[in-house]
Design a protein around this motif. Structure first.
Motif, PDB file in Angstrom:
ATOM      1  N   LEU A 338     -76.334  84.234 -13.626  1.00 18.66           N
ATOM      2  CA  LEU A 338     -76.857  85.367 -12.786  1.00 18.66           C
ATOM      3  C   LEU A 338     -76.040  85.660 -11.352  1.00 18.66           C
ATOM      4  N   ARG A 339     -75.287  84.513 -11.018  1.00 21.01           N
ATOM      5  CA  ARG A 339     -74.701  84.573  -9.814  1.00 21.01           C
ATOM      6  C   ARG A 339     -73.226  85.679  -9.862  1.00 21.01           C
ATOM      7  N   ARG A 340     -73.009  86.078 -11.002  1.00 22.66           N
ATOM      8  CA  ARG A 340     -71.709  86.805 -11.543  1.00 22.66           C
ATOM      9  C   ARG A 340     -72.015  88.147 -12.263  1.00 22.66           C
ATOM     10  N   SER A 341     -73.394  88.043 -12.910  1.00 21.06           N
ATOM     11  CA  SER A 341     -73.775  88.917 -13.912  1.00 21.06           C
ATOM     12  C   SER A 341     -75.117  89.580 -13.525  1.00 21.06           C
ATOM     13  N   ASP A 342     -75.068  91.074 -13.958  1.00 17.80           N
ATOM     14  CA  ASP A 342     -76.366  91.556 -13.571  1.00 17.80           C
ATOM     15  C   ASP A 342     -77.388  91.238 -14.666  1.00 17.80           C
ATOM     16  N   ALA A 343     -78.712  91.157 -14.441  1.00 18.62           N
ATOM     17  CA  ALA A 343     -80.060  90.672 -15.299  1.00 18.62           C
ATOM     18  C   ALA A 343     -79.885  91.279 -16.279  1.00 18.62           C
ATOM     19  N   ASP A 344     -79.861  92.505 -16.311  1.00 20.14           N
ATOM     20  CA  ASP A 344     -80.094  93.621 -17.418  1.00 20.14           C
ATOM     21  C   ASP A 344     -79.274  93.196 -18.449  1.00 20.14           C
ATOM     22  N   SER A 345     -77.766  93.355 -18.104  1.00 18.26           N
ATOM     23  CA  SER A 345     -76.714  93.212 -19.389  1.00 18.26           C
ATOM     24  C   SER A 345     -76.748  91.805 -19.525  1.00 18.26           C
ATOM     25  N   LEU A 346     -77.029  90.735 -18.757  1.00 16.60           N
ATOM     26  CA  LEU A 346     -77.182  89.411 -19.373  1.00 16.60           C
ATOM     27  C   LEU A 346     -78.079  89.038 -20.513  1.00 16.60           C
ATOM     28  N   LEU A 347     -79.441  89.732 -20.143  1.00 12.23           N
ATOM     29  CA  LEU A 347     -80.641  89.412 -21.032  1.00 12.23           C
ATOM     30  C   LEU A 347     -80.176  90.353 -22.338  1.00 12.23           C
ATOM     31  N   ALA A 348     -79.552  91.399 -22.395  1.00 12.95           N
ATOM     32  CA  ALA A 348     -79.301  92.173 -23.587  1.00 12.95           C
ATOM     33  C   ALA A 348     -78.318  91.323 -24.258  1.00 12.95           C
ATOM     34  N   LEU A 349     -77.258  90.669 -23.704  1.00 13.49           N
ATOM     35  CA  LEU A 349     -76.434  89.916 -24.510  1.00 13.49           C
ATOM     36  C   LEU A 349     -77.142  88.592 -25.174  1.00 13.49           C
TER      37      LEU A 349
END
Length: 471
Positions: A338-349
């Motif tokens: 989460l330091r480099r990714s937005d939470a929405d995109s990471l959760l979807a992945l």
């Protein structure tokens, strides 16, 4: 023009360097810009550590309860119906505690609610080990659940409002990992305390840490500056919080932008269902309901699902252990990602990869090694995804409604767990095969992915609109 809350403050805006200039309307800083100026210092890490510990003691309680219920059945000849009712009511009390405490935290302060939650949760848990009757035990369990439901969103919100923008999501997810750590430690604690001392001693031991943690939280964790400003607290109180956050900097509370009277008077609950936030709130609730529900069903029914697939008891134990350990590892990795990714995109992945694993279990014929590999994947991705959900909530709402938004989303997640627990029991009781059940779980995950992507779009539209809250 003032900087956006996500932009780093310029050197001309530093209140420690130019108080006179900082107090002008053109250069006033909002609380998040102050936190971005301070950075992730020792005090911020200390706040995260205390809140992480609060999540650990919550995990200890949940683990110990799962070991206590079988002992109640044996010692008091309690029916499984009573145990099921106690577990269900305990989950509802956690959700209700969050629904009630969230607005109170926005109106009265996060730290006070966290302290009261710890004390209620700890004393009620210890009391469960001292009362002689089952009705008194059930009543204290409901009180303990309400304390947990109030405490968890409050400590998560304090982490959000005490860390810089670049580290907020990461620190919230790291704090959330404390629950998984506590659950694992609670299992070892139960195995050490139960045989020689019994279940009553186990509950008393689990009730002591939250009571001891309350004064530590008072001493080390200040009320967030954004909460103080939103509630219209005196400048002296804001100054004390600033000084505790950054004792080595001469920060001036007079340099902070303050909310308008209208913003202060707006109720947090009404803000969540306003035209601005209603789509966001509904999408966030759907994500929480699905995310917590799916993982809860897998974690709680995995032994029965494996039993129906002719796995041995030893193999089932290894699979359950793998799922739990990989879930913790996944949450820790998420806090870094989460330091480099937005939470929405990471959760979807994470949900997409976890859904692919569920499909593999449902349609492929695989040996024991292959199945264990899929369980490892499910733990890493689906178990890890639960650490993104609280970060989503804390990043979504302004300071005036952040505790309410976080606690209500967490409460809906608790309801998702209860619903999935009932649904899982019905599917297994109806004789559904394990592959069929795993395939069915992909349907809510697909809905969750769609909701997550819609949430990302909704947040982008809102962030590009004129700001409605200084915090």
């Amino acid at each position: 023009m003032p900087n956006n809350a996500n932009d780093p403050p310029t050197s001309q805006q530093l209140p420690s360097e130019s108080p006179a200039r900082a107090t002008s309307s053109a250069t006033r800083m909002n609380p998040q810009e102050i936190l971005d100026l301070i950075g992730m210092g020792k005090r911020q890490w200390l706040i995260v550590a205390v809140c992480f510990t609060a999540m650990i003691v919550q995990g200890l309680d949940l683990a110990s309860a799962s070991f206590v219920y079988p002992e109640l059945v044996r010692e008091h000849e309690t029916t499984m119906g009573t145990v099921t009712l106690t577990v269900t009511l305990g989950g509802l009390s956690m959700a209700l505690g969050g629904f009630v405490a969230g607005p109170l935290a926005d109106r009265c302060g996060r730290r006070g609610i966290a302290i009261v939650g710890l004390l209620v949760f700890g004393t009620a848990t210890a009391g469960m080990g001292l009362v002689p009757s089952i009705p008194a035990f059930v009543a204290l369990r409901l009180l303990s659940g309400a304390g947990i439901g109030a405490m968890v969103p409050a400590v998560v919100t304090m982490v959000t409002e005490s860390t810089p923008t670049a580290r907020r999501a990461s620190m919230v997810s790291l704090t959330w990992c404390g629950g998984a750590v506590g659950y694992i430690l609670g299992s070892f604690l139960a195995s050490a305390v139960l045989p020689p001392l019994g279940w009553r001693a186990l509950l008393v031991v689990c009730g002591i840490p939250p009571v001891l943690l309350a004064p530590l939280l008072i001493a080390l964790v200040p009320e967030p500056v954004s909460s103080l400003l939103t509630r219209g607290c005196p400048t002296a109180a804001v100054q004390r919080s600033l000084t505790r956050l950054a004792p080595d900097r001469a920060l001036d509370a007079q340099a902070l932008a303050t909310p308008t009277v209208a913003q202060r008077r707006q109720r947090a609950g009404s803000a969540l269902v306003s035209r601005t936030f209603l789509p966001t709130t509904l999408l966030l609730w759907l994500c929480s309901f699905i995310g917590f529900g799916v993982v809860f069903l897998i974690a709680n029914y995995l032994p029965l699902l494996l039993d129906h697939s002719d796995f041995t008891t030893a193999q089932s134990g290894v699979a359950v252990g793998l799922f739990g350990i990989c879930g913790l590892v996944g949450q820790l990795l998420v806090s870094v990602a989460l330091r480099r990714s937005d939470a929405d995109s990471l959760l979807a992945l994470l949900w997409a990869v976890g859904g692919a694993g569920l499909v593999a279990v449902g349609v492929l014929q695989m040996g024991t090694g292959g199945f264990f590999g899929i369980v490892l994947l499910l733990g890493l991705f689906l178990g890890g995804s639960n650490a993104v959900l609280p970060a989503l909530a804390t990043l979504t709402y302004p300071a005036s409604a952040r505790a309410t938004g976080t606690s209500w989303a967490n409460g809906v997640g608790q309801l998702g767990q209860l619903a999935s627990g009932s649904l899982g029991g019905l599917m297994i009781g109806a004789g559904w095969s394990s592959p069929t059940i795993f395939l069915c779980l992909t349907l809510p995950l697909c809905g969750g992915i769609a909701a997550t992507l819609a949430l990302r779009t909704d947040r982008h539209h809102r962030e590009t609109a004129p700001a409605a809250d200084v915090a």
